[in-house]
Design a protein around this motif. Structure first.
Motif, short mmCIF file in Angstrom:
data_model
loop_
_atom_site.label_atom_id
_atom_site.label_comp_id
_atom_site.label_asym_id
_atom_site.label_seq_id
_atom_site.Cartn_x
_atom_site.Cartn_y
_atom_site.Cartn_z
N GLN A 50 0.85 -1.19 0.00
CA GLN A 50 0.00 0.00 0.00
C GLN A 50 0.89 1.25 0.00
O GLN A 50 0.99 1.99 0.97
CB GLN A 50 -1.00 -0.03 1.15
CG GLN A 50 -0.44 -0.23 2.55
CD GLN A 50 -1.54 -0.24 3.60
OE1 GLN A 50 -2.56 -0.89 3.46
NE2 GLN A 50 -1.33 0.50 4.68
N PRO B 175 -1.15 -0.73 -5.81
CA PRO B 175 -2.50 -0.17 -5.94
C PRO B 175 -2.86 0.31 -7.34
O PRO B 175 -2.05 0.33 -8.27
CB PRO B 175 -2.47 1.01 -4.95
CG PRO B 175 -1.37 0.70 -4.00
CD PRO B 175 -0.34 -0.01 -4.82
N SER C 196 -5.52 -1.98 3.89
CA SER C 196 -5.68 -3.15 3.03
C SER C 196 -6.18 -4.33 3.85
O SER C 196 -5.80 -4.50 5.02
CB SER C 196 -4.36 -3.49 2.35
OG SER C 196 -3.93 -2.40 1.55
#
Length: 249
Positions: free
Chosen positions: A10, A43, A232
């Motif tokens: 992330q 992402p 996440s």
């Protein structure tokens, strides 16, 4: 039973800094492979940053994104990381016209690709384009219409991009039809109050609908007035949390 070690990165991408974002992807792929990952993911639009807004309408920027993706695949292979599939969000363009939308060939796509052995072996475009709140993606992009499935260590992995998970239909029932073992969604989901609870319930619901483990990977960082908090989540087919990353990290 087959086991799949999944690395959800992330990261905080910067809009327009394709070179810097590429370096971050290489760095965290190297780290993930060193930790024994079998599949590495980044992402939505990690390569270009999100949201790109009117940059999507600049052909030179679209081509820079496409060229950087190919160069990234080659570099990962050159550094000995090419055997592990890497999912990367980026800005692409459609190869064909979309007459019902009045969009010519070459129109921008919010896309993701799987990099493996020095090239992009699989590409997909986002199905559902949000056009509410802070989003105006329908203005910029054309919709995807495929459900690619990637087989890793004997496990079929269905791929989705952000809004594809939030909206009913589309890739979730298709993942069940494909008997996928994992549904992986890459996201750039802005923070809002109590959204962590909303996300968790969404991912649990979609996992039960898809009938498989579901992984929700989100960006961190900030871009203008938007803040991205990560958070996440991975849940099993019954909706039980397997792993969850912290917010803002």
């Amino acid at each position: 039973m087959q086991r799949l070690r999944l690395a959800l990165n992330q990261i905080d991408s910067t809009v327009g800094d394709i070179a810097g974002n590429s370096e971050a992807i290489v760095h965290w792929t190297r780290h993930a492979v060193g930790q024994g990952a079998h599949l590495v993911a980044f992402p939505e639009m990690a390569l270009t940053g999100y949201p790109v807004e009117d940059l999507a309408l600049r052909p030179s920027f679209v081509e820079a994104s496409r060229a950087a993706l190919d160069a990234l695949a080659e570099r990962l292979s050159g550094e000995g990381l090419g055997e592990v599939p890497v999912v990367v969000g980026y800005l692409d363009r459609t190869e064909r016209a979309v007459p019902r939308l009045g969009r010519p060939a070459g129109s921008p796509e919010n896309a993701a690709a799987v990099l493996h052995r020095g090239r992009a072996v699989l590409r997909l475009a986002k199905h559902h384009l949000p056009n509410y709140g802070v989003f105006d993606e329908f203005r910029y992009f054309v919709q995807g219409d495929t459900l690619p499935v990637l087989r890793v260590r004997g496990i079929d992995v269905a791929l989705a991009i952000c809004e594809d998970l939030w909206q009913e239909g589309g890739r979730v029932p298709a993942a069940r039809s494909a008997r996928a073992g994992l549904l992986l969604s890459v996201n750039a989901s802005p923070y809002e109050r109590d959204k962590d609870d909303t996300r968790l319930e969404l991912v649990r619901k979609r996992a039960r609908e898809a009938g498989c483990t579901t992984a929700y990977l989100a960006s961190t960082g900030g871009q203008d007035e938007l803040v991205f908090d990560g958070d996440s989540i991975v849940v099993d087919a019954a909706g039980e949390v397997i792993a969850r990353a912290p917010q803002f990290t």
